[in-house]
Design a protein around this motif. Structure first.
Motif, PDB file in Angstrom:
ATOM      1  N   ILE A   7      49.154 -29.347  87.169  1.00 13.20           N
ATOM      2  CA  ILE A   7      47.743 -28.839  86.953  1.00 13.20           C
ATOM      3  C   ILE A   7      47.610 -28.301  88.639  1.00 13.20           C
ATOM      4  N   TRP A   8      47.921 -28.956  89.768  1.00 14.63           N
ATOM      5  CA  TRP A   8      47.868 -28.335  91.042  1.00 14.63           C
ATOM      6  C   TRP A   8      48.620 -26.955  91.296  1.00 14.63           C
ATOM      7  N   LYS A   9      50.062 -27.141  90.622  1.00 11.97           N
ATOM      8  CA  LYS A   9      50.756 -25.987  90.772  1.00 11.97           C
ATOM      9  C   LYS A   9      50.395 -24.810  90.000  1.00 11.97           C
ATOM     10  N   GLU A  10      49.634 -24.978  89.083  1.00 12.27           N
ATOM     11  CA  GLU A  10      48.972 -23.865  88.279  1.00 12.27           C
ATOM     12  C   GLU A  10      47.833 -23.295  88.999  1.00 12.27           C
ATOM     13  N   SER A  11      47.024 -24.217  89.479  1.00 11.23           N
ATOM     14  CA  SER A  11      45.810 -23.750  90.175  1.00 11.23           C
ATOM     15  C   SER A  11      46.082 -23.064  91.610  1.00 11.23           C
ATOM     16  N   ILE A  12      46.864 -23.585  92.467  1.00  8.86           N
ATOM     17  CA  ILE A  12      47.255 -23.050  93.604  1.00  8.86           C
ATOM     18  C   ILE A  12      48.176 -21.644  93.418  1.00  8.86           C
ATOM     19  N   PHE A  16      49.742 -19.358  96.256  1.00  9.46           N
ATOM     20  CA  PHE A  16      51.282 -19.637  96.771  1.00  9.46           C
ATOM     21  C   PHE A  16      51.933 -20.404  95.643  1.00  9.46           C
ATOM     22  N   GLU A  17      53.308 -20.326  95.430  1.00  9.27           N
ATOM     23  CA  GLU A  17      54.239 -21.031  95.071  1.00  9.27           C
ATOM     24  C   GLU A  17      54.258 -22.279  95.500  1.00  9.27           C
ATOM     25  N   VAL A  18      54.431 -23.441  94.779  1.00  9.19           N
ATOM     26  CA  VAL A  18      54.661 -24.728  95.451  1.00  9.19           C
ATOM     27  C   VAL A  18      55.801 -25.643  94.739  1.00  9.19           C
ATOM     28  N   ASN A  19      56.594 -26.362  95.777  1.00  7.20           N
ATOM     29  CA  ASN A  19      57.422 -26.970  94.836  1.00  7.20           C
ATOM     30  C   ASN A  19      57.607 -28.479  95.636  1.00  7.20           C
ATOM     31  N   ALA A  20      57.593 -29.557  95.170  1.00  7.42           N
ATOM     32  CA  ALA A  20      57.636 -30.940  95.396  1.00  7.42           C
ATOM     33  C   ALA A  20      58.885 -31.602  94.839  1.00  7.42           C
ATOM     34  N   GLN A  52      56.824 -27.950  99.360  1.00  8.10           N
ATOM     35  CA  GLN A  52      57.517 -26.525  99.799  1.00  8.10           C
ATOM     36  C   GLN A  52      56.540 -25.658  99.385  1.00  8.10           C
ATOM     37  N   TRP A  53      56.009 -24.536 100.384  1.00  7.78           N
ATOM     38  CA  TRP A  53      55.180 -23.586 100.107  1.00  7.78           C
ATOM     39  C   TRP A  53      55.862 -22.222 100.205  1.00  7.78           C
ATOM     40  N   SER A  54      55.710 -21.350  99.365  1.00  7.78           N
ATOM     41  CA  SER A  54      56.181 -19.908  99.530  1.00  7.78           C
ATOM     42  C   SER A  54      55.194 -18.881  99.010  1.00  7.78           C
ATOM     43  N   ARG A  55      55.643 -17.655  99.441  1.00  7.87           N
ATOM     44  CA  ARG A  55      55.091 -16.492  98.700  1.00  7.87           C
ATOM     45  C   ARG A  55      56.016 -15.242  98.679  1.00  7.87           C
ATOM     46  N   SER A  56      56.177 -14.964  97.543  1.00 11.34           N
ATOM     47  CA  SER A  56      57.274 -14.007  97.346  1.00 11.34           C
ATOM     48  C   SER A  56      56.700 -12.520  97.173  1.00 11.34           C
TER      49      SER A  56
END
Length: 329
Positions: A7-12, A16-20, A52-56
């Protein structure tokens, strides 16, 4: 628990793209966002686990966000793969990011306050507006300390701001931030090829902002003036409900800003309608009420705009945050 990270990944994802790591995802993963929309700025307090946070470039092209952000770390730390102004964020410093540029970063467990600023509020104030993605601002600069103190105070008081007060804050912060960025060093420009598609999107959005007052603004005229095909224009603005819907929403947000500007109190509702590209005050009032639930006159007299979205009790997530982000000027 197993649904939290998804849910968090979809919301943000609107930002940003996130990965844990698997360990973080599956062991009491917790994240919260408290967001406040005032004027055309958004203030977000984020509490989250390490990730991890990223923006492509693909993500940039997909959602068209062309905003700057200021990050204040109350707890935790961040490491950027490529940063300006140092190798790590100094204690008491600020992080500036540009949503039209890619980046990669890693955070520990953290609590941050983020201020999201629409590009048109600050771009013309900065000498090199494309040179400040992942820019560390040092607390040795007194203006950086002033901005930090202002954001801390804003977090405490934002829910109590009247609309005229929000307008004053909206004008002050970009001036202070531009002062810091114009004295910063360590520019790292991307290549023209990498920036080409993003520059094109920013140019289209800027065109609409600059021509909102024209009643003749339409997709055909815009495509002609911008030198692009109408199909390309439609494809870009389809996530916003189409070109006409994008124009209307921008006009209504500008009208909201004008109605709350203390310097514009003498302007009639008809004057505001014309300034925002509406052909009559009747069509303006009708569109304004449909979007905000109140009339322009009621806003001018101090009425608060109530969010009329409704949510089911069994919804897992309140989607207003994403909707607000997508609707920022």
């Amino acid at each position: 628990m197993h649904e939290r990270y998804g849910i968090w990944k979809e919301s943000i994802q609107c930002l940003f793209e996130v990965n844990a790591t698997k360990h973080v995802r599956e062991n009491d993963f917790r994240t919260s966002i408290e967001s406040h929309l005032f004027g055309s700025l958004m203030l977000m307090t984020v509490r989250s686990r390490q990730q991890q946070w990223s923006r492509s470039y693909a993500q940039i092209a997909g959602n068209g966000m062309d905003h700057y952000g200021i990050g204040l770390y109350k707890k935790g730390s961040i490491q950027c793969e490529k940063a300006n102004g140092g190798t790590e964020l100094p204690d008491g410093g600020l992080l500036v990011y540009d949503l039209t540029q890619p980046f990669k970063a890693t955070t520990t467990d953290h609590e941050t306050v983020n201020l999201v600023i629409p590009r048109p509020l600050i771009e013309d104030l900065i000498h090199q507006p494309d040179d400040h993605c992942m820019r560390y601002l040092s607390p040795t600069d007194p203006v950086v300390r002033i901005i930090r103190d202002l954001i801390v105070s804003l977090e405490r008081n934002v829910r109590f701001l009247s609309r005229p007060q929000a307008t004053a804050v909206e004008k002050t912060i970009p001036l202070l931030l531009a002062n810091c960025l114009n004295t910063a060093s360590g520019a790292t420009r991307d290549t023209a090829h990498e920036r080409q598609s993003i520059t094109s999107m920013v140019r289209m959005r800027r065109y609409f902002r600059e021509n909102l007052a024209s009643p003749n603004l339409n997709p055909r005229q815009a495509a002609h003036d911008l030198g692009v095909s109408r199909s390309k224009l439609y494809n870009y603005f389809s996530p916003y409900g189409g070109v006409y819907n994008y124009i209307r929403d921008m006009r209504l947000r500008r009208a909201m800003s004008l109605l709350n500007d203390p310097l514009g109190k003498r302007s009639s509702i008809y004057d505001v309608a014309l300034a925002c590209g509406f052909s009559s005050d009747a069509s303006f009032i009708r569109a304004f009420r449909e979007k905000f639930g109140v009339t322009p006159g009621e806003v001018r007299n101090g009425a608060m705009v109530v969010d009329h979205q409704h949510f089911l009790f069994d919804d897992l997530v309140d989607k207003r945050f994403e909707d607000w982000i997508q609707g920022l000027n």
